[in-house]
Scaffold this active site. Sequence first.
Site, short mmCIF file in Angstrom:
data_model
loop_
_atom_site.label_atom_id
_atom_site.label_comp_id
_atom_site.label_asym_id
_atom_site.label_seq_id
_atom_site.Cartn_x
_atom_site.Cartn_y
_atom_site.Cartn_z
CG ASP A 237 -1.85 1.14 1.32
OD1 ASP A 237 -3.00 0.97 0.95
OD2 ASP A 237 -1.41 2.22 1.77
CG ASN A 245 -5.18 11.70 -4.50
OD1 ASN A 245 -4.67 11.78 -5.60
ND2 ASN A 245 -5.74 10.59 -4.05
CG ASP A 254 -5.75 9.39 -11.40
OD1 ASP A 254 -5.99 8.85 -10.30
OD2 ASP A 254 -6.62 9.96 -12.09
CD GLU A 280 -4.52 4.37 -0.85
OE1 GLU A 280 -4.56 4.78 0.31
OE2 GLU A 280 -5.48 4.49 -1.65
#
Length: 677
Positions: A237, A245, A254, A280
Site C-alpha cells: 500500500d 492527492n 493517478d 492505492e
Amino acid sequence: MSTTGVEISLLKRQAYLIALPVTLLAVVLTLALDMRHGDDPFSFNQVALPLLACALLGLTLLLYLRTVPLRWIEHGFFLVAAATFLAKFGSLALPASLPVPDAEVAQVYIWAPFVYLLAFLIYRLQEALKRSLLIYGLSVLPGLWAVVAVGPQSLGSLTRLTEFYLASGLWLAMLYVLGSLKTQLFQLQTRFGEMERLAHQDTLTGLANRRRMEARLAQQAEQFQQYGLCWAVILFDIDDFKRVNDLYGHERGDFVLRETARLMQYELRGSDQIARWGGEEFLILAGHTDLVHARALAERLRVLLARHTFGEAGTITASFGVAAYRDGESVSALMQRADEALYRAKHAAKNRVEVALTPGEPLNLPPLHNPFAARLPTTDPQLCEETSAWLEQFGLGPGNAHARTAFAAGFVGLAAALHPRACRAALRLTADWYSLMFLHDDRCDSSGIGRDPARLQSLVDRLLSVFQGGTLRPDDEPFAHALADVRGRLLTWGGPTWFAELTGEVRAYLEALSWEAANRASGSVPTLADYLHMRPITAGLQIDGAFLEVMDGVRLPRAVRDHPQVRQLAVHADRAVCWSNDILSLEKELQDGDVHNLIPVLMHARRLSQQAALDEAARMYHHEVEQFLAGEQALPTFGEDEDEQLREYARLLRARVGGILAWSHHSSRYQVGDLVS
C-alpha cells in the site's frame, strides 16, 4: 502488428510452406505424364506447365528465404493460379481447339472453385469479391466467343457450359456469405474480448483488477495441490497517498499509481503476477517462491519504489505485507494474514516489509552457545555464479537471476563452512548437492506432496532409480535431471565403492522423508523416541558424513569409524546440529504447519507449552555439545596415523556443529538476530 496478427501470419506461412511445394509437385507430375503420353509437343500443358512450375518454384524459394513480405507471396500465388485457370480456359476457345469434348472441359471447370476460394482466403471480403467477379467475368469471354464462333457444342454441351457458369456464381455467393459471417463473428469475438478485458483489467493502471487476481489465486491454490510448488503473496500500500492527492491533485495521484504499476511490472519476473487490489493497494502473486525469497523480493521492490522520483510529487514509499501459502489454507485466510502483516508494517513506521505471523504465542527463542564458532570463509563469487547457472540449467531455484545467485551463495558458503579441507571443485559439487537437498526438503515440508505418502513414495522410487543410474524419461521433472547430473559427478569423484555406500545413505534419507509424509497424512505427531532416531536421517547428516571421506580426504579405517566411542561422538555432533536447527527453523516450519520439529514433538510428548519446549530443546542442544566435548577428550588411541585422522575427523565434526550455527546466523533462510553466541 498485434499478437493475433502475428499468430495468423505464422499460420499462413506454415500453410503456404505446405501448399506451394505440394502444388509444384502436382504440376511436375502432370507435366511428366503429359510428356510421356502426349503427341503434340506444343500442346498447352507442355508449354504452360513448365512456366507454371518455374513460377511456383520461385514463390517457394522466396517463402523459404523470407526475402519478401508474405503478402507478396500471397499476391503471387493468386495471380499464378488465376492466370493459369484463365489461360487454360482461353486455350480451349481457340479456333484450332474447337469443338472440345465434355471430359476435357471438365478438367478446367473443377479448378474454378479453387481460384475463388484462394481469393477469399487471401484478401479481405470486398477485395476478394471484386477479384473473384473479375475472374468470373473474364472466364465468361472464352465461352461466349466459342458459342458465337463455332456453335453451342463448342465447349462441350451448352447445358454443361451453362451449369459451369451457374455453379461458379453459386460458389461466389456462398463464399461471400461465409466471408460475411466470418467477419461478423470476428467482430463479435473482438467486442467480447474487449468486454472481458474491461471486466478484468484496471482501466487506470492497465493491471489485472481484483476480480481477475482472485481467480488467479484460486487457480494457484489448485495447482499447489497438484504439483506442490510453493507460492506467496505480497500485498503493498502506498504510504500517505491521500497527501499526494490533497497537495498535487487527483491527476498527479493517478500518475503515481500508473508509475508504481509500471515500476513493479518492470522489476517482477515473468512468473509473477500483479493486480491493483483497490485504491492505492497492489497485490503480487509470486509463483515458485517460498517465504524467505518472497520477503527478499518485497524488500527489493520497497527500495526500488523509495528511490524513484515521481515528478512533482517527489519520492513516495510503500508498506508491504508478505505471506506464503500453506497446504490446506483457504485463499481468504492467506489474504487475511498478508493484510495483517501489511497492517503491522503501516503502524510500525511505514516504508517497511512485514512477514505474516503464524497464529499462536510469540516466539522467544533461547540463546544458543556455540563453542566452535569461527568466521565463515569468504564466499567465492565465481562458485556462486557457477552453482546459480547450474540451477538455472535445470529450471530450479528462484526465477530471478539476482535472487538465484544469492540462493546459490548460501549453499556455497555452507559447503565452505562444513568442509574446510575441500578443494574448489569439491566445494562446487557439494554446494550443488546441498541446493538439491534443501529444495527437495522444502517442498516435502510445505507442499501437497509432503502430505501424500503414496505420491511421495512414487517420487522417491523414481529419484532412487535415477540416482542408481536409471535412464531418464521424457516426463521426469527437472529435479530428476539435476539429480542425474550430480549423480554422475559424484560417482566420478568418489569411485564405485564409496558411491555404493553413499547410495545407501541417500536411500535412507529419501525414505525418511516418506515417513514424515505418512505422519502428516495421518495427522500424527511422532513419538519422541522415533523423532530422536529419525531426525539425523531426515537432516541428511549421514550423507554429509560420507562426504567427509572424499571431499575432505579424511579416511578413517572401518575399525576406527565403528568404534563405539567414535560413533557416539558423531551422534552427539549430529544431534547438536539437529536441535539447533529445529530451534532456528521453528518459525518457518510453524508457517508451513509442520510438526517435524523437536519443539512440537516435546510439546506433544511431555505436555509442555511452546516456550517450555523451546527452553528444553535449547537444554538438549547444550547437553549434546557438552557430551561431544567430553567424548572428544576421552577418545581412545589407535596408532599414530589413525589418531591423526581421528583428530581431523573430530575437527570436522566441530566445523559441522559450529559452521551450521554460524551459517544460520548469517543466512536469510532463518532470521535469528543475535540468538547464536
